[in-house]
Design a protein around this motif. Structure first.
Motif, PDB file in Angstrom:
ATOM      1  N   TRP A 110       0.850  -1.192   0.000  1.00 50.40           N
ATOM      2  CA  TRP A 110       0.000   0.000   0.000  1.00 50.40           C
ATOM      3  C   TRP A 110       0.879   1.232   0.000  1.00 50.40           C
ATOM      4  O   TRP A 110       1.682   1.450   0.912  1.00 50.40           O
ATOM      5  N   ASP A 112       0.736   4.380   0.591  1.00 47.82           N
ATOM      6  CA  ASP A 112       0.850   5.407   1.633  1.00 47.82           C
ATOM      7  C   ASP A 112       1.157   4.835   3.011  1.00 47.82           C
ATOM      8  O   ASP A 112       1.340   5.585   3.958  1.00 47.82           O
ATOM      9  N   LEU A 113       1.183   3.530   3.116  1.00 40.28           N
ATOM     10  CA  LEU A 113       1.378   2.939   4.441  1.00 40.28           C
ATOM     11  C   LEU A 113       2.840   2.556   4.647  1.00 40.28           C
ATOM     12  O   LEU A 113       3.545   2.227   3.699  1.00 40.28           O
ATOM     13  N   GLU A 117       3.100  -1.869   8.211  1.00 39.76           N
ATOM     14  CA  GLU A 117       1.638  -1.959   8.191  1.00 39.76           C
ATOM     15  C   GLU A 117       1.145  -2.751   6.989  1.00 39.76           C
ATOM     16  O   GLU A 117       0.208  -3.542   7.091  1.00 39.76           O
TER      17      GLU A 117
ATOM     18  N   MET B  18      -6.676   0.051   7.877  1.00 37.95           N
ATOM     19  CA  MET B  18      -5.842   0.558   6.790  1.00 37.95           C
ATOM     20  C   MET B  18      -6.556   1.665   6.022  1.00 37.95           C
ATOM     21  O   MET B  18      -5.963   2.688   5.703  1.00 37.95           O
ATOM     22  N   LYS B  21      -6.422   4.789   7.946  1.00 39.83           N
ATOM     23  CA  LYS B  21      -5.093   5.420   7.901  1.00 39.83           C
ATOM     24  C   LYS B  21      -4.827   6.077   6.564  1.00 39.83           C
ATOM     25  O   LYS B  21      -4.195   7.124   6.485  1.00 39.83           O
ATOM     26  N   GLN B  22      -5.327   5.426   5.493  1.00 39.93           N
ATOM     27  CA  GLN B  22      -5.120   6.028   4.178  1.00 39.93           C
ATOM     28  C   GLN B  22      -5.837   7.361   4.072  1.00 39.93           C
ATOM     29  O   GLN B  22      -5.334   8.290   3.473  1.00 39.93           O
ATOM     30  N   ALA B  25      -3.893  10.014   5.673  1.00 37.33           N
ATOM     31  CA  ALA B  25      -2.692  10.419   4.948  1.00 37.33           C
ATOM     32  C   ALA B  25      -2.952  11.653   4.082  1.00 37.33           C
ATOM     33  O   ALA B  25      -2.033  12.320   3.654  1.00 37.33           O
ATOM     34  N   TYR B  26      -4.234  11.929   3.823  1.00 34.51           N
ATOM     35  CA  TYR B  26      -4.546  13.074   2.962  1.00 34.51           C
ATOM     36  C   TYR B  26      -5.147  14.207   3.757  1.00 34.51           C
ATOM     37  O   TYR B  26      -6.331  14.496   3.678  1.00 34.51           O
ATOM     38  N   ARG B 103      -4.820 -11.733  -4.832  1.00 38.23           N
ATOM     39  CA  ARG B 103      -4.897 -11.833  -3.369  1.00 38.23           C
ATOM     40  C   ARG B 103      -6.031 -12.793  -3.002  1.00 38.23           C
ATOM     41  O   ARG B 103      -7.066 -12.801  -3.662  1.00 38.23           O
TER      42      ARG B 103
END
Lengths: 339, 271
Positions: A110, A112-113, A117, B18, B21-22, B25-26, B103
């Motif tokens: 990912w 941005d991680l 993580e 996740m 958190k993403q 990030a912005y 995945r």
């Protein structure tokens, strides 16, 4: 049962061909003109557990298409594929659980991680036991030198760091089969070495089956016992690396530098030789070691040209592959495959 | 069984975290968006005040009711605005779909968890920013009965799931066409209007109301907001849920079928 088995696999892409301009675009909307492109044709081979196979060919030969079919993303147009006994397309999710893939140009992490993580998430996706995960993470952090990268987001990593992170992510769930699509592309020698060592180590310790596509023949020489060469969507060679070398390593070349401009058309070449390339004052002659020898070639040519320097080159794998790609040996190889 | 559930739980939780958190990030994006929203909200309030000037009711609603509705609708609007087609289009265009399909997680399941997570995130963000703004500047009045809040929460959750299934089908168009932006614009316009983000749907002429009721969008915005602002009486909540469950069942099945077909198509396009 082989780990990977392809029999008579073909893949045809159907795309809409558009004429240029707005008019073409509108026309394609109402009366689409389909063009079929054969990416893979009658492809058959199998790979056994624990093998590391180099899968090589020029751009557009069908390597990536094959890998995508093996991972289950693409559905073959004909023939059948089995990976660990499954149809990878029909049982895509079950197949995904047991394989690992690196697409050299893309990342599965990912953006941005922080790496840690991303790896945590991957561990959860593959349902790794927390204890086992911690152990593997510690191990990979050491072998791939990831300690300092764990807190860095992927977007701020260099290409080499990214690829090391990528490999950790790919091998984290201890897949039985790994497909590496150009894992060393664009990397420096040091990183390449580290990555090869890691792949070799995973293969030896866990018996991971690896299929590697690459344009870097050092990768092949250092990792693969077996090579499959494809051209125009079919196998042109499948066998040990040593056979190619023995068979086509019989060619050597001598390069001459001459004092005066050459008159190529007046040269008399000894038996078993051919001009590989020439310039105004340079000449490279390729000869078959089983027919003649370096000294015979030199003796025959020296009186005809005034050589100020000459050198004997060992042919490397690269030049052999180049010949194969150029079609020089395709027919001979085909015969060999058939025999 | 419990072990499998626990593993699934762990997976879902980490996908949700996740996503959260993403979003974080912005930061800049967040503030710009916030500014835009406050502006929109202000414009809407003044617009409706002007509409009500000298009138008691419009379309059967009193001014205070309409203002409450519109403030809430503007808070929920970002939750219905985006859909899935842009992220899906990115995946397909950049070839990242290849990685997502290797995945061992169902892609639709994963997108849903992400949507749920972003629902939580956006809701929290909206309440803490635009919500407080609406409360103190425009004196937003909300019910105090916890039962109404619970009904609102459930309706919102169901409506969000309905919209997700619709959006998933729509996003599968990305496998067939690379012209995703145009599709997104069409969707956004349609959804913003027919979900009731701009006008309370009860104010629309009858024929337009019935058009809206044959679309799933109002379930994600109008219905929960109308419940919270009292336009739909709380006693009608069970009927609302039945309708929502019917929508959900139909669209969930539809979205599975469409996805299965689209994945075979990706097989033709990816190269």
């Amino acid at each position: 049962m082989p780990t990977i088995e392809l029999s008579h696999v073909s893949k045809v892409y159907r795309t809409i061909k558009k004429d240029s301009g707005l008019r073409g675009a509108v026309k394609a909307l109402f009366r689409p003109h389909y063009v079929e492109k054969v990416a893979v044709h009658d492809l058959s081979f199998h790979v056994d557990a624990g093998e590391v196979v180099g899968y090589i060919g020029v751009n557009g030969a069908g390597k990536s298409t094959t890998i995508k079919m093996l991972t289950g993303i693409l559905h073959p147009s004909g023939g059948s594929i089995r990976v660990l006994g499954r149809d990878p397309h029909r049982e895509r999710v079950a197949n995904a659980r047991e394989i690992g893939v690196v697409f050299g140009q893309r990342t599965q992490l990912w953006w941005d991680l922080a790496l840690r993580e991303s790896l945590n998430l991957i561990a959860n996706i593959y349902e790794l036991e927390p204890a086992r995960y911690r152990q593997l993470l510690a191990e990979f952090a050491q072998t791939l030198e990831l300690e300092e990268l764990l807190s860095v987001p992927i977007r701020s990593m260099s290409l080499g760091q990214k690829m090391r992170a990528e490999l950790a992510a790919t091998f984290l769930h201890q897949p039985r089969v790994v497909y590496l699509d150009e894992p060393t592309i664009g990397l420096d020698v040091m990183v390449k070495e580290r990555i090869r060592a890691f792949i070799r180590d995973q293969n030896q310790r866990n018996g991971t089956t690896v299929m590697l596509t690459t344009h870097d023949l050092d990768d092949i020489e250092q990792l693969c016992q077996r090579v499959i060469i494809i051209d125009a969507g079919s196998v042109v060679y499948d066998g040990p690396l040593s056979t190619i070398k023995q068979r086509f390593g019989t060619f050597r070349s001598i390069a001459f530098e001459t004092a005066h401009p050459l008159e190529i058309e007046h040269l008399i070449l000894p038996l078993g030789t051919a001009i590989a390339s020439h310039g105004e004052r340079a000449l490279e002659v390729r000869f078959d070691r089983t027919v003649t020898s370096a000294s015979q070639v030199a003796t025959a040519l020296m009186p005809q040209i005034e050589a100020i320097d000459f050198s004997l080159a060992e042919p490397d794998l690269e030049s052999i592959i180049k010949q194969i790609y150029a079609g020089t040996h395709t027919a001979a190889l085909r015969e060999e495959v058939l025999v | 069984m419990t072990l499998a559930l626990r593993r699934k739980g762990r997976l879902y939780r980490s996908i949700a975290v996740m996503t959260f958190k993403q979003y974080l990030a912005y930061n800049l994006w967040f503030w710009v968006q916030l500014l835009g929203q406050i502006l929109m909200m202000t414009v809407f309030v003044f617009f409706w005040r002007a509409v009500y000037a000298g009138r008691g009711t419009v379309g059967g609603l009193e001014q205070q009711q309409t203002i409450t509705y519109i403030l809430l609708a503007q808070m929920i609007a970002p939750l219905v605005q985006w859909g899935q087609i842009l992220p899906m289009g990115d995946l397909v265009r950049e070839g990242m779909i290849a990685i997502e399909l290797t995945r061992p997680v169902d892609l639709q399941e994963r997108f849903y968890i992400e949507t749920l997570s972003s629902l939580g995130y956006s809701l929290l963000q909206q309440v803490l920013t635009v919500g407080l703004f609406a409360r103190f500047v425009f004196h937003l009045q909300l019910p105090s009965d916890p039962a109404i809040w619970a009904a609102f929460g459930l309706t919102l959750l169901l409506g969000n799931a309905i919209l997700f299934c619709f959006d998933w089908m729509f996003a599968c168009l990305a496998f067939y066409s690379t012209e995703v932006w145009g599709l997104h614009v069409v969707r956004e316009g349609t959804v913003m209007f027919f979900s009731g983000a701009l006008v309370p749907l009860v104010m629309l002429p009858g024929w337009l109301q019935s058009v809206a009721s044959w679309m799933p969008f109002s379930q994600a915005l109008y219905t929960p907001v109308a419940l919270l602002s009292g336009i739909i009486p709380a006693a009608q909540a069970p009927q609302v849920w039945l309708v929502q469950l019917a929508w959900l069942a139909a669209l969930a099945v539809g979205s599975r079928v469409v996805f299965r077909l689209a994945v075979r198509k990706v097989t033709v396009q990816g190269g």
